[in-house]
Design a protein around this motif. Sequence first.
Motif, short mmCIF file in Angstrom:
data_model
loop_
_atom_site.label_atom_id
_atom_site.label_comp_id
_atom_site.label_asym_id
_atom_site.label_seq_id
_atom_site.Cartn_x
_atom_site.Cartn_y
_atom_site.Cartn_z
N HIS A 118 0.82 -1.22 0.00
CA HIS A 118 0.00 0.00 0.00
C HIS A 118 0.85 1.27 0.00
N SER A 119 2.14 1.09 -0.22
CA SER A 119 3.08 2.21 -0.02
C SER A 119 2.80 3.39 -0.94
N GLU A 120 2.25 3.13 -2.12
CA GLU A 120 2.03 4.23 -3.07
C GLU A 120 0.59 4.75 -3.04
N ARG A 121 -0.17 4.32 -2.04
CA ARG A 121 -1.56 4.80 -1.93
C ARG A 121 -1.65 6.03 -1.03
N TYR A 122 -2.58 6.92 -1.35
CA TYR A 122 -2.83 8.06 -0.47
C TYR A 122 -3.40 7.56 0.85
N THR A 123 -2.92 8.15 1.94
CA THR A 123 -3.35 7.63 3.24
C THR A 123 -4.78 8.06 3.58
N GLY A 124 -5.32 9.03 2.82
CA GLY A 124 -6.70 9.44 3.04
C GLY A 124 -7.67 8.27 2.92
N GLY A 125 -7.32 7.29 2.10
CA GLY A 125 -8.19 6.13 1.90
C GLY A 125 -7.87 4.96 2.82
N PHE A 126 -6.95 5.15 3.73
CA PHE A 126 -6.56 4.06 4.64
C PHE A 126 -7.61 3.84 5.73
N SER A 127 -7.70 2.60 6.21
CA SER A 127 -8.53 2.30 7.38
C SER A 127 -7.84 2.84 8.63
N GLY A 128 -8.58 2.88 9.72
CA GLY A 128 -8.01 3.37 10.98
C GLY A 128 -6.78 2.56 11.38
N GLY A 129 -6.86 1.25 11.23
CA GLY A 129 -5.75 0.39 11.61
C GLY A 129 -4.52 0.62 10.74
N MET A 130 -4.75 0.83 9.45
CA MET A 130 -3.62 1.09 8.54
C MET A 130 -2.95 2.42 8.90
N LYS A 131 -3.78 3.43 9.17
CA LYS A 131 -3.24 4.74 9.55
C LYS A 131 -2.40 4.62 10.82
N GLN A 132 -2.92 3.85 11.76
CA GLN A 132 -2.21 3.73 13.03
C GLN A 132 -0.88 3.00 12.85
N ARG A 133 -0.90 1.94 12.04
CA ARG A 133 0.36 1.22 11.78
C ARG A 133 1.38 2.14 11.11
N ASP A 143 15.33 6.72 13.78
CA ASP A 143 15.95 5.82 14.75
C ASP A 143 16.13 6.45 16.13
N PRO A 144 15.02 6.92 16.73
CA PRO A 144 15.13 7.59 18.04
C PRO A 144 15.42 6.60 19.16
N GLU A 145 16.01 7.13 20.24
CA GLU A 145 16.27 6.31 21.43
C GLU A 145 15.00 6.07 22.23
N ILE A 146 14.13 7.06 22.18
CA ILE A 146 12.95 7.04 23.04
C ILE A 146 11.71 7.23 22.17
N ILE A 147 10.73 6.37 22.39
CA ILE A 147 9.51 6.45 21.59
C ILE A 147 8.33 6.80 22.49
N PHE A 148 7.56 7.78 22.07
CA PHE A 148 6.34 8.15 22.78
C PHE A 148 5.14 7.81 21.90
N TRP A 149 4.28 6.95 22.41
CA TRP A 149 3.05 6.63 21.68
C TRP A 149 1.86 6.99 22.57
N ASP A 150 1.03 7.91 22.11
CA ASP A 150 -0.14 8.29 22.91
C ASP A 150 -1.36 7.52 22.40
N GLU A 151 -1.82 6.59 23.20
CA GLU A 151 -2.97 5.73 22.87
C GLU A 151 -2.83 5.08 21.49
N PRO A 152 -1.76 4.32 21.29
CA PRO A 152 -1.53 3.72 19.97
C PRO A 152 -2.58 2.69 19.57
N THR A 153 -3.30 2.15 20.52
CA THR A 153 -4.21 1.04 20.18
C THR A 153 -5.69 1.34 20.40
N THR A 154 -5.99 2.58 20.78
CA THR A 154 -7.38 2.91 21.07
C THR A 154 -8.27 2.77 19.84
N GLY A 155 -9.34 2.03 20.00
CA GLY A 155 -10.32 1.90 18.95
C GLY A 155 -9.91 0.97 17.81
#
Length: 235
Positions: A118-133, A143-155
Amino acid sequence: MSRRTKITAVDNISFDIYRGEIFGMIGPNGAGKSTTFAMMTTLIKPTSGSIKVAGFDIENDAEKIREKIGVVPQQHSLYSDLTARENLELMGNLYDVPKKIMDERIDYYLKLVNLETHSERYTGGFSGGMKQRLSVISAVIHDPEIIFWDEPTTGLDPQTRQAIWKLAGKFNKEGKTLIFTTHYMEEADKLCDRVAIMNSGKLVALDTPENLKKMSNSTNLEEVFIHLTGEEIRD
Ligand SMILES: Nc1ncnc2c1ncn2[C@@H]1O[C@H](COP(=O)(O)OP(=O)(O)O)[C@@H](O)[C@H]1O
Ligand SMILES: [Mg+2]
């Protein structure tokens, strides 16, 4: 009551997060999780107190902190009129990731979250799960040392949630520190080395899931929360 009534979103909290751990912040809506994230990620300034991230002070060294961290905000910020790849390239360019390394990482991560076709598709048409991934990998292109995810799995559907848990484990194995918020108690229990429980802007407890459960004689973190606050946790 004045319409300008002040809300104290985060009230006098203090804690340390250790290098290399998976640290969870849990608590109901309005607890102050996102505000705490915004302060730790240099997006807003606390009215008082101090924060150090990766050894740098948010007041004096915000630039340096931004290089060390990768952030997925609660309201993610993909560009719907860009493709998945273009969104990732935008992030990579913001961080001056050299083109060759960036292209390799993008291919690698797209594959990792099953978005390579799906790499060449516009993300406007992505499902919620695809957008989140896509969002969770967009935070690691530099390549950060520290990752912040705010509610990565909600919904999200159980499958996507599981994919994100796997990714969390993988990043952690690579030595990255992962800090995330959730209101899924069993998720925090399963994933986190330590959990901070927030309610009404305050830090109610911070410990390993094991110790939290032991302390309040509970079998799960949901019960721990009720035990500590006298309130049900709800979305
Ligand atoms: N931009 C804002 N303006 C005014 N109040 C806000 C804003 N963002 C959050 N708040 C308030 O701050 C408190 C904490 O919110 P937040 O940090 O978003 O909690 P959580 O992420 O745990 O749901 C809540 O009372 C919320 O209504
Ligand atoms: Mg929030």
